[in-house]
Write a protein that holds these residues in place. Structure first.
Motif, PDB file in Angstrom:
ATOM      1  N   GLU A  27       0.825  -1.201   0.000  1.00 55.95           N
ATOM      2  CA  GLU A  27       0.000   0.000   0.000  1.00 55.95           C
ATOM      3  C   GLU A  27       0.866   1.262   0.000  1.00 55.95           C
ATOM      4  O   GLU A  27       0.750   2.094  -0.889  1.00 55.95           O
ATOM      5  CB  GLU A  27      -0.947  -0.007   1.206  1.00 55.95           C
ATOM      6  CG  GLU A  27      -1.955  -1.161   1.168  1.00 55.95           C
ATOM      7  CD  GLU A  27      -2.914  -1.132   2.341  1.00 55.95           C
ATOM      8  OE1 GLU A  27      -3.088  -0.042   2.952  1.00 55.95           O
ATOM      9  OE2 GLU A  27      -3.496  -2.183   2.675  1.00 55.95           O
ATOM     10  N   SER A  66     -11.311  -2.129  -7.851  1.00 58.37           N
ATOM     11  CA  SER A  66     -10.482  -2.523  -6.710  1.00 58.37           C
ATOM     12  C   SER A  66      -9.031  -2.073  -6.888  1.00 58.37           C
ATOM     13  O   SER A  66      -8.511  -2.015  -8.007  1.00 58.37           O
ATOM     14  CB  SER A  66     -10.523  -4.045  -6.526  1.00 58.37           C
ATOM     15  OG  SER A  66     -11.823  -4.477  -6.216  1.00 58.37           O
ATOM     16  N   PHE A  67      -8.380  -1.772  -5.780  1.00 56.11           N
ATOM     17  CA  PHE A  67      -6.976  -1.355  -5.771  1.00 56.11           C
ATOM     18  C   PHE A  67      -6.096  -2.521  -6.208  1.00 56.11           C
ATOM     19  O   PHE A  67      -6.248  -3.641  -5.737  1.00 56.11           O
ATOM     20  CB  PHE A  67      -6.597  -0.924  -4.351  1.00 56.11           C
ATOM     21  CG  PHE A  67      -5.159  -0.535  -4.175  1.00 56.11           C
ATOM     22  CD1 PHE A  67      -4.693   0.684  -4.620  1.00 56.11           C
ATOM     23  CD2 PHE A  67      -4.266  -1.394  -3.549  1.00 56.11           C
ATOM     24  CE1 PHE A  67      -3.361   1.053  -4.436  1.00 56.11           C
ATOM     25  CE2 PHE A  67      -2.941  -1.040  -3.367  1.00 56.11           C
ATOM     26  CZ  PHE A  67      -2.484   0.182  -3.808  1.00 56.11           C
ATOM     27  N   LYS A 242      -9.442  -0.889   6.999  1.00 54.76           N
ATOM     28  CA  LYS A 242      -8.956   0.145   6.086  1.00 54.76           C
ATOM     29  C   LYS A 242      -8.010  -0.418   5.023  1.00 54.76           C
ATOM     30  O   LYS A 242      -7.523   0.335   4.170  1.00 54.76           O
ATOM     31  CB  LYS A 242      -8.238   1.245   6.865  1.00 54.76           C
ATOM     32  CG  LYS A 242      -9.098   1.956   7.909  1.00 54.76           C
ATOM     33  CD  LYS A 242     -10.222   2.754   7.252  1.00 54.76           C
ATOM     34  CE  LYS A 242     -11.015   3.528   8.306  1.00 54.76           C
ATOM     35  NZ  LYS A 242     -12.148   4.271   7.695  1.00 54.76           N
ATOM     36  N   LYS A 244      -6.505  -2.048   1.721  1.00 50.93           N
ATOM     37  CA  LYS A 244      -6.939  -1.848   0.337  1.00 50.93           C
ATOM     38  C   LYS A 244      -7.201  -3.152  -0.406  1.00 50.93           C
ATOM     39  O   LYS A 244      -7.663  -3.129  -1.542  1.00 50.93           O
ATOM     40  CB  LYS A 244      -5.903  -1.005  -0.403  1.00 50.93           C
ATOM     41  CG  LYS A 244      -5.802   0.420   0.135  1.00 50.93           C
ATOM     42  CD  LYS A 244      -4.835   1.263  -0.675  1.00 50.93           C
ATOM     43  CE  LYS A 244      -4.792   2.693  -0.145  1.00 50.93           C
ATOM     44  NZ  LYS A 244      -3.872   3.554  -0.936  1.00 50.93           N
ATOM     45  N   SER A 245      -6.903  -4.277   0.232  1.00 49.24           N
ATOM     46  CA  SER A 245      -7.182  -5.581  -0.375  1.00 49.24           C
ATOM     47  C   SER A 245      -7.332  -6.633   0.704  1.00 49.24           C
ATOM     48  O   SER A 245      -6.527  -6.690   1.642  1.00 49.24           O
ATOM     49  CB  SER A 245      -6.042  -5.977  -1.334  1.00 49.24           C
ATOM     50  OG  SER A 245      -6.251  -7.269  -1.866  1.00 49.24           O
TER      51      SER A 245
END
Length: 274
Positions: A27, A66-67, A242, A244-245
């Protein structure tokens, strides 16, 4: 095992399990370095050999929104920095044969995603790098069937193979772990790892975000150690909500040490010296 001794060198401890852990995806630098520092310290305290894991890119996301990562080179640079800073082997997954040589320049272990475990071209490309190759057993595959993945890599001249159990598809939106697969895959003469994170996924959600059941990570891990797993794979994050995946599957970083302490005791109880 020779594979593990070659990977961990002076950190190798045959009387304990080893750990592959980190955030699901790269991240940003402060987060990655902070997780590596904390987990490394815990593992040193408990004499657990440790491989840092984070994906430099996530190709297998449900939604187009999605990230997927901060950039391939940027992510790989950070992985390499973790390894150099904390004197750790590092790993990331690859999603095509073309990625193998690129990633191998930065990481020690190439991870093959479960849904690609039968893809001959990616297995051979990973083998050709000379790096350690960790193949995740497909959600559709039996433990016995993984002998063919091992054969492909070994016949390409690479003996540094590991296999990871991560559950089997159970209906459309759940997985179930068959612990018979751990001793079955160990009979192939390779280290076997239990993925305590992705075996608890609840995929194919209509929201486009994969669900999970992280409260069961401890249960999955304890059963894996009791049934002879050589290693554990646990994704962890200081704030999973929190992340991201795969936030729905990850163990909160604050809970990792106490779980590992329990697991070390189980390992001591079941380990039999050769």
């Amino acid at each position: 095992m020779k594979t593990l001794k070659a990977l961990f060198k002076e950190q190798y401890n045959p009387e304990n399990f080893f750990l592959i852990a980190g955030p699901c995806v790269i991240e940003e630098e402060d987060l990655v370095m902070g997780i590596a520092e904390k987990v490394s310290a815990i593992c040193k305290k408990l004499n657990i050999p440790y491989v840092f894991k984070a994906s430099y890119r996530k190709a297998n996301r449900t939604s187009i929104n999605s990230f997927t990562g901060i950039g391939d080179v940027e992510g790989l640079d950070l992985l390499q920095k973790v390894g150099q800073t904390f004197n750790l082997p590092v790993t990331s997954d690859i999603h095509s044969a073309a990625e193998a040589a690129m990633a191998a320049a930065y990481v020690d272990v190439l991870q093959i995603p479960a849904f690609l475990c039968r893809q001959t071209d990616i297995l051979l490309a990973a083998a050709d790098t000379g790096k350690f190759v960790n193949v995740k057993k497909g959600q559709f595959a039996s433990g016995e069937a993984m002998k063919f993945a091992v054969e492909k890599i070994e016949q390409a001249g690479n003996k540094h193979v590991m296999l990871t159990e991560r559950g089997n598809t159970f209906g459309y939106q759940d997985l179930v772990v068959d612990y018979r697969n751990i001793p079955i895959m160990k009979e192939l003469g390779v280290p076997v790892i239990m993925d305590c994170t992705h075996s608890l996924q609840q995929p194919n959600q209509t929201s486009g975000v994969t669900g999970g059941n992280p409260k069961m990570i401890g249960t999955i891990a304890k059963a894996a150690i009791a049934t002879g797993a050589n290693g554990l794979f646990i994704e962890t994050h200081p704030n999973p909500s929190k992340a991201k995946s795969d936030g729905a599957n990850m163990l909160h970083l604050d809970h990792l040490e106490s779980l590992l302490e329990e697991l070390v005791k189980i390992r001591e109880a079941v380990y039999v010296k050769a």
